[in-house]
Write a protein that holds these residues in place. Sequence first.
Motif, mmCIF file in Angstrom:
data_model
loop_
_atom_site.group_PDB
_atom_site.id
_atom_site.type_symbol
_atom_site.label_atom_id
_atom_site.label_comp_id
_atom_site.label_asym_id
_atom_site.label_seq_id
_atom_site.Cartn_x
_atom_site.Cartn_y
_atom_site.Cartn_z
ATOM 1 N N PHE A 192 0.865 -1.189 0.000
ATOM 2 C CA PHE A 192 0.000 0.000 0.000
ATOM 3 C C PHE A 192 0.901 1.238 0.000
ATOM 4 O O PHE A 192 1.425 1.643 1.035
ATOM 5 C CB PHE A 192 -0.890 -0.038 1.248
ATOM 6 C CG PHE A 192 -1.948 1.033 1.285
ATOM 7 C CD1 PHE A 192 -3.089 0.943 0.507
ATOM 8 C CD2 PHE A 192 -1.805 2.125 2.130
ATOM 9 C CE1 PHE A 192 -4.075 1.921 0.557
ATOM 10 C CE2 PHE A 192 -2.779 3.110 2.188
ATOM 11 C CZ PHE A 192 -3.912 3.005 1.396
ATOM 12 N N LEU A 193 1.106 1.788 -1.190
ATOM 13 C CA LEU A 193 1.992 2.953 -1.308
ATOM 14 C C LEU A 193 1.203 4.135 -1.847
ATOM 15 O O LEU A 193 0.655 4.076 -2.954
ATOM 16 C CB LEU A 193 3.171 2.660 -2.241
ATOM 17 C CG LEU A 193 4.158 1.553 -1.812
ATOM 18 C CD1 LEU A 193 5.379 1.543 -2.713
ATOM 19 C CD2 LEU A 193 4.595 1.711 -0.356
ATOM 20 N N GLY A 194 1.136 5.172 -1.048
ATOM 21 C CA GLY A 194 0.445 6.388 -1.476
ATOM 22 C C GLY A 194 -1.020 6.161 -1.771
ATOM 23 O O GLY A 194 -1.586 6.811 -2.646
ATOM 24 N N GLY A 195 -1.644 5.229 -1.047
ATOM 25 C CA GLY A 195 -3.077 5.009 -1.212
ATOM 26 C C GLY A 195 -3.438 4.049 -2.329
ATOM 27 O O GLY A 195 -4.616 3.821 -2.596
ATOM 28 N N ARG A 196 -2.423 3.463 -2.994
ATOM 29 C CA ARG A 196 -2.720 2.492 -4.063
ATOM 30 C C ARG A 196 -1.995 1.190 -3.771
ATOM 31 O O ARG A 196 -0.932 1.177 -3.132
ATOM 32 C CB ARG A 196 -2.269 3.044 -5.416
ATOM 33 C CG ARG A 196 -3.106 4.259 -5.829
ATOM 34 C CD ARG A 196 -2.885 4.645 -7.271
ATOM 35 N NE ARG A 196 -1.489 4.914 -7.534
ATOM 36 C CZ ARG A 196 -0.843 4.516 -8.627
ATOM 37 N NH1 ARG A 196 -1.452 3.823 -9.559
ATOM 38 N NH2 ARG A 196 0.427 4.818 -8.796
ATOM 39 N N TRP A 197 -2.594 0.094 -4.235
ATOM 40 C CA TRP A 197 -1.947 -1.216 -4.075
ATOM 41 C C TRP A 197 -1.015 -1.424 -5.252
ATOM 42 O O TRP A 197 -1.456 -1.430 -6.399
ATOM 43 C CB TRP A 197 -3.002 -2.328 -4.009
ATOM 44 C CG TRP A 197 -3.831 -2.251 -2.751
ATOM 45 C CD1 TRP A 197 -5.083 -1.754 -2.625
ATOM 46 C CD2 TRP A 197 -3.417 -2.647 -1.441
ATOM 47 N NE1 TRP A 197 -5.501 -1.812 -1.320
ATOM 48 C CE2 TRP A 197 -4.496 -2.363 -0.572
ATOM 49 C CE3 TRP A 197 -2.257 -3.205 -0.899
ATOM 50 C CZ2 TRP A 197 -4.445 -2.617 0.801
ATOM 51 C CZ3 TRP A 197 -2.211 -3.469 0.459
ATOM 52 C CH2 TRP A 197 -3.293 -3.184 1.299
ATOM 53 N N VAL A 198 0.281 -1.561 -4.970
ATOM 54 C CA VAL A 198 1.255 -1.678 -6.066
ATOM 55 C C VAL A 198 2.141 -2.904 -5.854
ATOM 56 O O VAL A 198 2.299 -3.399 -4.726
ATOM 57 C CB VAL A 198 2.147 -0.413 -6.180
ATOM 58 C CG1 VAL A 198 1.326 0.828 -6.463
ATOM 59 C CG2 VAL A 198 2.984 -0.215 -4.917
ATOM 60 N N LYS A 199 2.729 -3.375 -6.951
ATOM 61 C CA LYS A 199 3.623 -4.533 -6.886
ATOM 62 C C LYS A 199 4.895 -4.145 -6.130
ATOM 63 O O LYS A 199 5.482 -3.096 -6.398
ATOM 64 C CB LYS A 199 4.007 -4.937 -8.318
ATOM 65 C CG LYS A 199 3.601 -6.362 -8.676
ATOM 66 C CD LYS A 199 3.914 -6.648 -10.129
ATOM 67 C CE LYS A 199 5.266 -7.307 -10.302
ATOM 68 N NZ LYS A 199 5.445 -8.583 -9.676
#
Length: 484
Positions: free
Chosen positions: A9-16
């Motif tokens: 969870f980086l900056g409000g988004r789910w990222v790889k």
Amino acid sequence: MTIDHSSLFLGGRWVKPLGSSRIDVRSASTEEVIGSVPDATDADVDAAVAVARRAFDDPSGWSHWEPARRAEALERLAEEFEKRADVIIDLISQQNGMPISIARQLEAPFPGAILRFYAELIRKQPVEERRDGIFIESTTVRRSPIGVVAAIVPWNVPQTLLMTKLAPALAAGCSIVIKPSPETVLDVFELAEAIAAAQIPEGVVSIVPGGRELGAYLVSHPGIDKVAFTGSTAGGTAVATACAKLLRPVSLELGGKSAAVILDDADLDLSRMGEAFFAATMANNGQVCFLGTRVLAPRSRYDEVVDAVAALVSSVKIGDATDDDTLVGPMASPTQQQRVSRYIDIGIKEGARVVAGGAGMPTDIDRGWFVRPTVFADVDNNATVAREEIFGPVLSIIAYDSDADAIAIANDSDYGLGGTVWSTDEDRATSVAAAMQTGTVGINGYIPDPGAPFGGIKRSGIGREFGAEGLAAYQQLKSIYRMQ
Ligand code: NAD
């Protein structure tokens, strides 16, 4: 079935995640793997700090929103947290061994209450205030958010301790990168869902799971403006040293070895005071920073105190943390189990009298990181078990002769975080409380309140969380001098 997360969870988004290593999470009661999350890398931290910085610098972004608009977002987060509270407290209880009944009283209500407290505070607090000048006409004092915050939290009360940083940082208008402890990450991923659902704007909140090396990398990152740390005194010292070199603001909530001072007029009837005394000295299996683990007993009623405390601790139900009737669960990790067991051995070797518990596992339990809740009597305040933080269910009873003697023993500690005074005379208890060198103290019980400053003195920390003081830690002040 295990809970396995593949994204960060980086900056409000789910990222790889940028690396491939993972953190396995085990149940403290069964030792079984219950889930896993990506182990964040330095490159993930770089990405989190970069999006936090972008969000903070956006002239129409979060940091520039009207406080009332941010307050609404905090209240939405409180609601989203509360929708998930049952899942979150179940995960906490499995991961760190917090008895579920205690999680219901602590980790379920506190985070929402803290968010609402800060929402209300920023609605009332003016961004600017005018002060009459002494040499000039007036000064406008303006509050602004301090910037990008690094928040480092321990495993023992993971949601509340995270929220003591997240809520005031968000209220002030900061962006934040949170590094939870590897022992308690599954609940934090659930919180991330709440943050996304509350529509906290992009970039403002990131979560980077990892160990102390990742924490050290985050603390010294050039894109960070302030560090908020809760953890051990050793960890806090390392963080403070790194921040000193950078002249970076840091707040530190560290260890404790607080005194529970039983005055000679105290009500020792366990049916009336047992629950509050247990909560103030042994809650969460002794894994709480402010607990009064040095029990100071008046010599005139010494045997009575020893009998009452031993009876209380011997009567508690030990078991799987997720069972409703468990009062003492396991330690959070094998390391923690070994650490507490070592202190029980040291207490016995140094000659303290075991009046409840003792070395080894509780009977009838053959798995999980358990120790026996233990009470030592006849302890000298210079004994190792009276000086060092054990962070487990181990109490030391120390005799004293007068109120002045009790105060001197209470203050003879490297720490100064919590403490309690037990008495039927409120004025007398208040004057003892006032003389205790500590950041917080409770009378006939101990419950920290989000509205009042919480923190320690001496080796227990620097700065305060909760209250308006907790918000000020995330704000800069600027004086604009007006000549006429
Ligand atoms: P810890 O210091 O080992 O770790 C705490 C957190 O800091 C973890 O996330 C860890 O990964 C990180 N960390 C450790 N060393 C670091 C470093 N050099 N740089 C950056 N990050 C680092 O503590 P713990 O064992 O997880 O927690 C228990 C301790 O926390 C106890 O001493 C307890 O008293 C203290 N605590 C204090 C408060 C308070 O409010 N004063 C509250 C809860 C716990």
